[in-house]
Write a protein that holds these residues in place. Structure first.
Motif: not given
Length: 645
Positions: A135-146
């Motif tokens: 879940f956090l990985g998809r958010l990271t991919a979408a936002s460009g931030a870790r």
């Protein structure tokens, strides 16, 4: 914000927003490209994360709502389908997991998943999305931030707090970029700002016009007859006030229509009762109260009264009333003592002129007290005597009046029209009852003599015999026949014969009590019934009637026509135990009187050798008992129904 404020803001955002944002970005990139790049990336990442998490929350809410509204038998299958499609990682029907964070009302602790809840009655459905590395990985991919659940604050990081729509506490970290990269992405950022401004403008436009669309949709449904339609009030602005006014209008309209429908149904019920009463009875004492109550219900009147013209023709006599006050508030059996002189007051004027009247204020001491009144005449149906002959106008029968309309308003034209309709029904009913009574009287009376006819003789004799047998009483039956009546017709003519029969009948009526019955049996033969009279009493009456006929000749056009009568007397049950037998016994006694020389009477004999009973009453006693000045006239009265029927 008002509608004008939202439209102004939308204009500024759409027109000036991209220009202002572009100028700001250019100025800032020249002086502070590095720092602003980090800030922009953090802002962009935070926006993307909030948007993503918000979208997931809305998706979970939609899943929970969809499962909550399906039937209970299909709910588990739908939940499995939602999980299979990846719309939620877990769905609970019932109590939720304590480690789940509610999207709408997030807590302060750590959460294993985010969830959205929907309720339907006592049922609770919760859809959840597991917060894991994927879940956090998809958010990271979408936002460009870790993105991490926890982290140490640095200039390149930012902590997002939990709130409605974004229930997770997250830390966003961006890598500090090269300033050369900033110049490469600057046009893209300006374009993104412009697109964002357009999106915001469209959102504002949609939120502005949506209430108008809802209002137009509701107006169409109301026009189609769906009066329970309501417009949702989005904001307390001008459109919100319009929606509130529309909802109030539809509620009042719906209540008014429901009241009209109830009034119509009530009126239909009263009309059905009225029609049933008019078709099932000729009793005016039953018909008039039904008409009055129906008219009262149709107009909303508090009280009312029906008055009919008495036979003398100079007064209106009350027949029935509802809700009357003052001197007119009396029991029903005493109401008929109330009357109004025709030509005086409101009711008397309506009866005299035939014109309806309505108004306010006191109507006079002799009439029921009221604040408002409406009175219409009751007229008989207009009929022409001969085809093509003009009628003489309506015949007044009485007055129908209503008082004090409920609510305090005066009676209007609609009430006048309604009351005229019911007055017409009352006129038809009263006229039909009187015609029926007259027809019944004519069917039971002899038109020449005015005595009861043979048809009523059979009914009355049977009834009186049953009554005498039930109570152990006697009933004397007299059969009378004019002597030598054929000679009267042959000598003086049939007109004179009819006059003799009429005079003979008149003398019979004068010689009887009010409880006695006199009938024309046919031709010159008559029958008299004497209730509770034995053979001796029957002989006295026979002797008295014979003397009354014999002593005075009938004077017709100067001629004195002497007449006499022969009478046969029989008594129930002495001479017959049934109506037919006692009448036959009296008829046989009549023939015995004829054979004895006429102008006399004979009692019925129980055997052939039974001696003839002579009158025990002297001529003086007969004359003393028969007083022509005080004699009670006994003639046709309205037919009485047997108590045994």
């Amino acid at each position: 914000m008002t509608l004008r404020g939202r439209l102004t803001t939308a204009f500024l955002v759409v027109v000036l927003g991209p220009v202002l944002l572009g100028s700001i970005f250019v100025a800032l990139t020249v002086a502070m490209v590095t720092r602003d790049r980090v800030t922009e990336r953090l802002d962009h990442a935070a926006t993307t994360v909030r948007t993503g998490v918000g979208a997931i929350c809305r998706q979970l809410q939609a899943v929970a709502d969809a499962i909550a509204v399906v039937p209970g038998s299909d709910r588990q299958a739908v939940a499995d389908q939602m999980r299979a499609r990846g719309l939620a990682s877990d769905i609970r029907i019932g109590p939720t997991d304590a480690g789940w964070q509610d999207c709408a009302h997030p807590g302060t602790g750590a959460a294993d998943a985010i969830a959205a809840t929907a309720t339907s009655g006592n049922l609770t459905v919760t859809a959840a999305r597991q917060v894991d590395a994927d879940f956090l990985g998809r958010l990271t991919a979408a936002s460009g931030a870790r993105i991490t659940r926890t982290g140490r604050p640095t200039p390149e990081s930012r902590e997002l707090s939990a709130g409605p729509g974004q229930p997770l506490r997250l830390t966003l970290t961006v890598r500090k970029g090269d300033p050369a990269f900033l110049y490469a992405v600057l046009p893209a950022l300006v374009l993104g700002a412009a697109l964002a401004s357009v999106a915001v403008a469209r959102w504002l436009a949609r939120t502005t016009t949506r209430p108008l669309g809802d209002l137009a949709w509701a107006a169409d449904r109301v026009a189609g007859g769906e009066l329970d339609t309501r417009v949702p009030i989005q904001r307390p602005d001008e459109l919100g006030r319009v929606a509130a006014t529309f909802n109030r209008m539809t509620r009042e309209l719906q209540a008014y229509v429901q009241a009209l429908t109830a009034s119509r149904d009530q009126l239909r019920g009263h009309l059905a009762i009225l029609g049933e009463t008019l078709s099932s009875t000729h009793d005016v004492h039953r018909i008039l109260p039904v008409i009055l109550r129906t008219a009262q219900a149709a107009t909303g009147a508090r009280a009312g009264v029906v008055l009919l013209i008495d036979p003398a023709g100079d007064r209106l006599v009350a027949r029935c009333g509802v809700g009357l006050t003052g001197d007119w508030d009396v029991p029903d059996d005493e109401l008929t003592e109330k009357s109004v002189v025709i030509g005086e007051g409101v009711l008397g004027t309506v009866a005299a002129t035939g014109e309806p009247r309505r108004g306010q204020g006191r109507v006079g001491d002799a009439e029921p007290p009221c604040r408002t009144y409406l009175a219409v005449p009751i007229n008989a149906p207009i009929t022409a005597d001969e085809p093509g002959e003009p009628n003489a106008g309506p015949v007044p029968l009485g007055v129908l009046a209503l008082y004090d309309r409920v609510g305090g308003d005066a009676f209007d034209d609609g009430d006048l029209h309604t009351l005229r309709t019911f007055a017409g029904q009352a006129g038809v009913a009263v006229h039909n009852v009187r015609v029926h009574e007259e027809a019944q009287r004519l069917s039971l009376t002899d038109p020449l003599t005015g005595l009861w006819n043979y048809r009523y003789l059979r009914e009355s004799l049977r009834r009186e015999v049953e009554r005498a047998g039930r109570f152990g009483r006697m009933l004397a039956v007299l059969v009378l026949d004019l002597d030598h009546f054929k000679d009267v017709n042959d000598t003086y003519g049939h007109v004179a014969g009819d006059a003799v029969l009429a005079e003979f009948a008149r003398r019979i009526r004068l010689g009887l009590r009010e409880v006695d019955f006199a009938f024309r049996h046919g031709g010159e033969e008559f029958v008299v019934l004497l209730p509770e009279t034995d053979a001796y009493g029957g002989a006295i009456v026979a002797e008295r009637l014979g003397a009354a006929i014999r002593d005075r000749p009938v004077s017709i056009e100067g001629a004195q026509i002497p007449i006499s009568v022969s009478i046969g007397v029989a008594v129930f049950p002495e001479h017959g135990d049934t109506a037919q037998r006692v009448l036959r016994a009296a008829d046989e006694a009549l023939y015995a009187a004829k054979k004895a020389g006429r102008d006399t009477f004979r009692p019925a004999a129980t055997s052939a050798n039974r001696p003839v009973i002579k009158s025990a009453v002297s001529r003086n006693e007969i004359d003393g008992n028969f007083d022509r000045q005080t004699a009670v006239v006994s003639g046709p009265r309205p037919p009485r129904r047997s108590r045994g029927r």
